[in-house]
Motif scaffolding. Structure first.
Motif, PDB file in Angstrom:
ATOM      1  N   MET A   1     -37.011 -45.818 -35.628  1.00 62.32           N
ATOM      2  CA  MET A   1     -35.932 -46.239 -34.758  1.00 62.32           C
ATOM      3  C   MET A   1     -34.980 -47.197 -35.464  1.00 62.32           C
ATOM      4  N   ALA A   2     -35.540 -48.113 -36.260  1.00 65.78           N
ATOM      5  CA  ALA A   2     -34.692 -49.066 -36.981  1.00 65.78           C
ATOM      6  C   ALA A   2     -33.821 -48.361 -38.017  1.00 65.78           C
ATOM      7  N   THR A   3     -34.364 -47.321 -38.621  1.00 71.78           N
ATOM      8  CA  THR A   3     -33.590 -46.573 -39.608  1.00 71.78           C
ATOM      9  C   THR A   3     -32.398 -45.885 -38.957  1.00 71.78           C
ATOM     10  N   VAL A   4     -32.614 -45.269 -37.823  1.00 71.34           N
ATOM     11  CA  VAL A   4     -31.530 -44.595 -37.102  1.00 71.34           C
ATOM     12  C   VAL A   4     -30.481 -45.614 -36.653  1.00 71.34           C
ATOM     13  N   ALA A   5     -30.925 -46.752 -36.122  1.00 73.07           N
ATOM     14  CA  ALA A   5     -29.985 -47.794 -35.686  1.00 73.07           C
ATOM     15  C   ALA A   5     -29.163 -48.290 -36.864  1.00 73.07           C
ATOM     16  N   HIS A   6     -29.799 -48.454 -38.006  1.00 74.55           N
ATOM     17  CA  HIS A   6     -29.080 -48.933 -39.181  1.00 74.55           C
ATOM     18  C   HIS A   6     -28.052 -47.915 -39.667  1.00 74.55           C
ATOM     19  N   ILE A   7     -28.431 -46.660 -39.718  1.00 75.32           N
ATOM     20  CA  ILE A   7     -27.513 -45.622 -40.198  1.00 75.32           C
ATOM     21  C   ILE A   7     -26.322 -45.468 -39.255  1.00 75.32           C
ATOM     22  N   VAL A   8     -26.579 -45.430 -37.964  1.00 77.50           N
ATOM     23  CA  VAL A   8     -25.485 -45.267 -36.994  1.00 77.50           C
ATOM     24  C   VAL A   8     -24.572 -46.487 -37.006  1.00 77.50           C
ATOM     25  N   ALA A   9     -25.170 -47.680 -36.987  1.00 80.15           N
ATOM     26  CA  ALA A   9     -24.359 -48.902 -36.963  1.00 80.15           C
ATOM     27  C   ALA A   9     -23.525 -49.036 -38.233  1.00 80.15           C
ATOM     28  N   MET A  10     -24.097 -48.730 -39.381  1.00 76.07           N
ATOM     29  CA  MET A  10     -23.328 -48.821 -40.622  1.00 76.07           C
ATOM     30  C   MET A  10     -22.243 -47.763 -40.704  1.00 76.07           C
ATOM     31  N   SER A  11     -22.494 -46.595 -40.170  1.00 75.41           N
ATOM     32  CA  SER A  11     -21.453 -45.562 -40.151  1.00 75.41           C
ATOM     33  C   SER A  11     -20.271 -46.002 -39.295  1.00 75.41           C
ATOM     34  N   VAL A  12     -20.572 -46.518 -38.113  1.00 74.68           N
ATOM     35  CA  VAL A  12     -19.509 -47.028 -37.231  1.00 74.68           C
ATOM     36  C   VAL A  12     -18.780 -48.174 -37.910  1.00 74.68           C
ATOM     37  N   TYR A  13     -19.520 -49.086 -38.519  1.00 80.99           N
ATOM     38  CA  TYR A  13     -18.928 -50.253 -39.163  1.00 80.99           C
ATOM     39  C   TYR A  13     -18.012 -49.842 -40.312  1.00 80.99           C
ATOM     40  N   CYS A  14     -18.465 -48.916 -41.130  1.00 84.77           N
ATOM     41  CA  CYS A  14     -17.642 -48.477 -42.268  1.00 84.77           C
ATOM     42  C   CYS A  14     -16.380 -47.756 -41.817  1.00 84.77           C
ATOM     43  N   LEU A  15     -16.495 -46.885 -40.840  1.00 88.06           N
ATOM     44  CA  LEU A  15     -15.321 -46.141 -40.385  1.00 88.06           C
ATOM     45  C   LEU A  15     -14.314 -47.029 -39.668  1.00 88.06           C
TER      46      LEU A  15
ATOM     47  N   PHE B   1     -23.771 -56.728 -36.279  1.00 88.42           N
ATOM     48  CA  PHE B   1     -25.019 -57.383 -35.886  1.00 88.42           C
ATOM     49  C   PHE B   1     -26.176 -56.390 -35.834  1.00 88.42           C
ATOM     50  N   ILE B   2     -25.928 -55.226 -35.273  1.00 89.81           N
ATOM     51  CA  ILE B   2     -26.991 -54.213 -35.195  1.00 89.81           C
ATOM     52  C   ILE B   2     -27.414 -53.779 -36.600  1.00 89.81           C
ATOM     53  N   ALA B   3     -26.451 -53.570 -37.471  1.00 89.66           N
ATOM     54  CA  ALA B   3     -26.768 -53.160 -38.838  1.00 89.66           C
ATOM     55  C   ALA B   3     -27.546 -54.247 -39.574  1.00 89.66           C
ATOM     56  N   ALA B   4     -27.127 -55.495 -39.413  1.00 91.25           N
ATOM     57  CA  ALA B   4     -27.810 -56.594 -40.100  1.00 91.25           C
ATOM     58  C   ALA B   4     -29.235 -56.778 -39.577  1.00 91.25           C
ATOM     59  N   LEU B   5     -29.392 -56.762 -38.264  1.00 90.43           N
ATOM     60  CA  LEU B   5     -30.725 -56.952 -37.691  1.00 90.43           C
ATOM     61  C   LEU B   5     -31.665 -55.802 -38.058  1.00 90.43           C
ATOM     62  N   SER B   6     -31.150 -54.578 -38.025  1.00 94.08           N
ATOM     63  CA  SER B   6     -32.003 -53.450 -38.406  1.00 94.08           C
ATOM     64  C   SER B   6     -32.329 -53.491 -39.896  1.00 94.08           C
ATOM     65  N   ALA B   7     -31.402 -53.987 -40.720  1.00 95.98           N
ATOM     66  CA  ALA B   7     -31.684 -54.111 -42.154  1.00 95.98           C
ATOM     67  C   ALA B   7     -32.769 -55.147 -42.406  1.00 95.98           C
ATOM     68  N   VAL B   8     -32.716 -56.248 -41.672  1.00 96.38           N
ATOM     69  CA  VAL B   8     -33.765 -57.264 -41.807  1.00 96.38           C
ATOM     70  C   VAL B   8     -35.101 -56.694 -41.363  1.00 96.38           C
ATOM     71  N   TRP B   9     -35.092 -55.982 -40.259  1.00101.89           N
ATOM     72  CA  TRP B   9     -36.327 -55.364 -39.759  1.00101.89           C
ATOM     73  C   TRP B   9     -36.905 -54.410 -40.807  1.00101.89           C
ATOM     74  N   LEU B  10     -36.062 -53.584 -41.375  1.00 94.92           N
ATOM     75  CA  LEU B  10     -36.527 -52.631 -42.385  1.00 94.92           C
ATOM     76  C   LEU B  10     -37.034 -53.344 -43.633  1.00 94.92           C
ATOM     77  N   ALA B  11     -36.361 -54.411 -44.033  1.00 96.52           N
ATOM     78  CA  ALA B  11     -36.770 -55.133 -45.233  1.00 96.52           C
ATOM     79  C   ALA B  11     -38.102 -55.848 -45.034  1.00 96.52           C
ATOM     80  N   VAL B  12     -38.301 -56.400 -43.842  1.00 97.55           N
ATOM     81  CA  VAL B  12     -39.532 -57.161 -43.592  1.00 97.55           C
ATOM     82  C   VAL B  12     -40.721 -56.242 -43.381  1.00 97.55           C
ATOM     83  N   PHE B  13     -40.555 -55.218 -42.582  1.00 98.39           N
ATOM     84  CA  PHE B  13     -41.708 -54.414 -42.196  1.00 98.39           C
ATOM     85  C   PHE B  13     -41.926 -53.164 -43.040  1.00 98.39           C
TER      86      PHE B  13
END
Length: 126
Positions: free
Chosen positions: A1-15, A44-56
């Motif tokens: 779930m965190a991976t999907v949130a990160h990919i979607v949030a970063m795609s929106v952020y970049c575009l 915020f969603i991208a950053a939080l999901s990135a932290v989650w992915l990095a930690v866990f």
């Protein structure tokens, strides 16, 4: 779930972030502000999901830092060769100078455009 949130949030952020630089879209009423608010949320969603992915899901704690250093200096090491501590220091300094020069030129160009508009709008002095 965190991976999907990160990919979607970063795609929106970049575009959306890329379109924030468009002067045609900035002049539309409300678009720039609405897109900016969406960028804050996506960031915020991208950053939080990135932290989650990095930690866990990360490896050893220094693995991410080592990977980032390798990524940054990969362009240097491919054509030139291995970088020692002295060369790394100079590469970081050169990157800082290049970023500063580009940012300063953009700021000066924008301020000169604004000043030329202000000068043109003034009433003629009699």
């Amino acid at each position: 779930m965190a991976t999907v949130a990160h990919i979607v949030a970063m795609s929106v952020y970049c575009l959306l972030g890329a379109y924030q630089f468009s002067s045609a879209l900035r002049t539309r009423r409300g678009w720039h502000r609405t897109a900016g608010r969406a960028l804050i949320l996506a960031g915020f969603i991208a950053a939080l999901s990135a932290v989650w992915l990095a930690v866990f899901f990360g490896g050893p704690s220094d693995e991410l830092a080592v990977a980032m250093v390798r990524l940054v200096f990969a362009l240097w090491t491919i054509p030139i060769g291995e970088v020692d501590a002295f060369g790394e220091t100079w590469l970081v300094a050169a990157g800082f100078v290049i970023n500063s020069v580009v940012a300063e030129s953009v700021i000066r160009r924008r301020s000169s455009r604004r000043m030329s508009r202000v000068v043109r709008r003034r009433a003629p002095v009699l």
